[in-house]
Design a protein around this motif. Structure first.
Motif, PDB file in Angstrom:
ATOM      1  N   GLN A 139      35.107  22.891  44.415  1.00 48.62           N
ATOM      2  CA  GLN A 139      35.368  23.496  45.723  1.00 48.62           C
ATOM      3  C   GLN A 139      34.152  23.379  46.639  1.00 48.62           C
TER       4      GLN A 139
ATOM      5  N   ILE B 261      34.356  20.078  48.268  1.00 49.67           N
ATOM      6  CA  ILE B 261      35.447  20.069  49.243  1.00 49.67           C
ATOM      7  C   ILE B 261      35.026  20.795  50.529  1.00 49.67           C
ATOM      8  N   ASN B 262      34.327  21.927  50.370  1.00 48.92           N
ATOM      9  CA  ASN B 262      33.854  22.669  51.540  1.00 48.92           C
ATOM     10  C   ASN B 262      32.966  21.800  52.422  1.00 48.92           C
TER      11      ASN B 262
ATOM     12  N   ARG C 198      42.780  24.147  39.733  1.00 49.43           N
ATOM     13  CA  ARG C 198      42.027  25.384  39.892  1.00 49.43           C
ATOM     14  C   ARG C 198      41.703  26.075  38.570  1.00 49.43           C
TER      15      ARG C 198
ATOM     16  N   PHE D  44      36.025  25.410  38.584  1.00 48.20           N
ATOM     17  CA  PHE D  44      36.607  24.862  39.798  1.00 48.20           C
ATOM     18  C   PHE D  44      35.676  25.049  40.994  1.00 48.20           C
ATOM     19  N   SER D  45      34.863  26.084  40.959  1.00 49.01           N
ATOM     20  CA  SER D  45      33.970  26.390  42.078  1.00 49.01           C
ATOM     21  C   SER D  45      33.032  25.234  42.395  1.00 49.01           C
TER      22      SER D  45
ATOM     23  N   ASP E  80      35.994  18.605  38.480  1.00 50.78           N
ATOM     24  CA  ASP E  80      35.333  17.537  39.231  1.00 50.78           C
ATOM     25  C   ASP E  80      35.168  16.272  38.391  1.00 50.78           C
TER      26      ASP E  80
ATOM     27  N   LEU F 146      44.530  19.277  43.670  1.00 52.60           N
ATOM     28  CA  LEU F 146      43.463  20.255  43.833  1.00 52.60           C
ATOM     29  C   LEU F 146      43.946  21.637  43.404  1.00 52.60           C
ATOM     30  N   GLU F 147      45.129  22.025  43.845  1.00 48.58           N
ATOM     31  CA  GLU F 147      45.672  23.334  43.478  1.00 48.58           C
ATOM     32  C   GLU F 147      45.932  23.426  41.971  1.00 48.58           C
TER      33      GLU F 147
ATOM     34  N   GLU G  71      30.094  28.935  47.690  1.00 47.14           N
ATOM     35  CA  GLU G  71      30.792  29.390  46.487  1.00 47.14           C
ATOM     36  C   GLU G  71      29.808  29.983  45.480  1.00 47.14           C
TER      37      GLU G  71
END
Length: 407
Positions: free
Chosen positions: A169, A172-173, A293, A165-166, A299, A289-290, A158
């Motif tokens: 994410q 999560i990745n 965003r 949000f990145s 986090d 999570l959605e 990211e």
């Protein structure tokens, strides 16, 4: 004619020598030292001796042990020359492998020191490199991680925006990658590149197992009123003039999904493998999570909110700020302070200096944040030396010579 003949005869020798020298330079990790052996002052610095501080601060100004790595890396030598611990140090550690998510974006030297401090062959490590990082930095990290079967780069990177949000994410990745790992890890810990451990691998495992009974550790509380702006308004991330930014939109958000109560806590955690699977699969986790965003610093609410759900695996029913994950000194008015900061503040967090080390090693936390090798190299070197000595003192296994850090 004779001179020409001699030259032509010697030419292959010169070419061969050049190739050998060049090959050696490519595969050699070089270090530069100041004239004074500054690390000999570390025990006195850690004890808080004033004279040692004065000497050490002169060393900081000179720079210390700058780590250069050239590509390609000689993987057959990297473990030995970089002092990685290459076998399990106890049955307890071997039977309780950990997973790590490490997000990094700068200071390759600091990353090398962090990863070798926490590295064990039974663990597994997912490294997320900010896509904004210089190509040379990304190439070095990729080369180093490629030398280890249990260290890998996240399959999806990211462009990380601070407070965006990145950042969530990115974790999560890595979690998606880790659940497919062949390593049977028990718990995952997330770190950034400016963290450093102050507990050993064995002490971290004992802390998770004994104090927390193998539960998730997500320090936090119900979201206070003065932080509701983070989730009541929409935020947008963008890259502008090469800089990552996040700003608030004049638009209110809908209520949290599925009637969830939002909590506020740290972005750093210890989570069980079962909980990670829950995060990736549960309807409420996916919905949250959605919804998150376009919130600010999601986090800091995501993990602690999910860890309060009564049916979440290994949840804590009454999450509080308890949970010694990281020792942090905040700038005045930015958060709780302890003994002040003897380094300098960046983003309202203390970048530790030599005079902070005595306080740091007395803390009950697993890790401390934050450190910058480029400005305070001896601070990092002294903590690293102290930590390695502590690690080796706790093992009954045969200590390999390359496990000792060189001065």
């Amino acid at each position: 004619m004779n001179k020409t003949k001699c030259f032509l005869t010697a030419l292959p020798v010169f070419i061969l020598a050049y190739i050998i020298i060049s090959y050696s330079e490519i595969f050699t990790e070089q270090e530069e030292y100041p004239k004074n052996n500054c690390t000999k002052q570390c025990p006195a610095i850690l004890s808080g001796e004033a004279s040692a501080f004065q000497f050490g601060e002169q060393c900081e100004k000179q720079g210390l042990k700058i780590f250069h790595i050239q590509i390609p890396i000689n993987c057959s030598r990297i473990e030995l020359e970089r002092n990685f611990i290459t076998s399990s140090l106890s049955e307890e550690e071997a039977s309780y492998p950990l997973a790590y998510i490490i997000t990094i974006h700068k200071e390759f030297e600091m990353f090398v020191k962090l990863i070798r401090a926490i590295y064990r062959p039974e663990n597994v490590y997912c490294i997320h490199v900010d896509q904004k990082s210089p190509e040379d930095y990304q190439r070095k990290v990729k080369s180093l991680t490629g030398c280890f079967q249990n260290i890998f780069l996240a399959s999806k990177m990211e462009y990380v925006v601070y407070g965006g949000f990145s950042r969530l994410q990115a974790d999560i990745n890595c979690m998606k990658d880790l659940v497919n790992s062949t390593v049977a890890w028990k718990a995952v810990i997330n770190l950034c590149g400016q963290d450093f451990p102050i507990k050993t691998n064995r002490e971290i495992i004992q802390y998770i197992k004994n104090k927390w009974n193998g539960k998730n550790i997500t320090p936090g509380i119900q979201q206070p009123w003065y932080l509701k702006y983070r989730t009541e308004y929409r935020y947008k991330e963008e890259m502008k003039d090469g800089e990552a930014q996040i700003y608030q939109l004049n638009q209110k958000k809908t209520a949290p999904p599925l009637g969830l109560t939002i909590y506020f806590g740290t972005a750093y955690y210890v989570l069980t493998r079962q909980f990670v699977k829950f995060v990736l699969e549960d309807e409420r986790a996916i919905a949250l999570l959605e919804w998150s965003r376009d919130t600010y610093s999601p986090d800091e609410h995501y993990w602690v909110t999910l860890n309060r759900l009564k049916d979440a695996p290994n949840m804590i029913p009454n999450v509080t700020w308890d949970g010694d994950i990281r020792a942090v000194v905040w700038a005045p008015m930015a958060g709780p302070t302890y003994d002040g900061c003897n380094g300098y503040y960046r983003n309202n967090i203390c970048v530790y200096g030599l005079r902070d080390l005595k306080w740091i090693i007395q803390q009950p936390a697993m890790f401390a944040n934050k450190f910058e090798h480029s400005t305070n190299p001896l601070t990092v070197a002294c903590l690293e030396q102290w930590h390695r000595e502590r690690v080796l003192s706790q093992t009954s296994e045969t200590i390999q010579p390359h496990w000792y850090l060189r001065d």
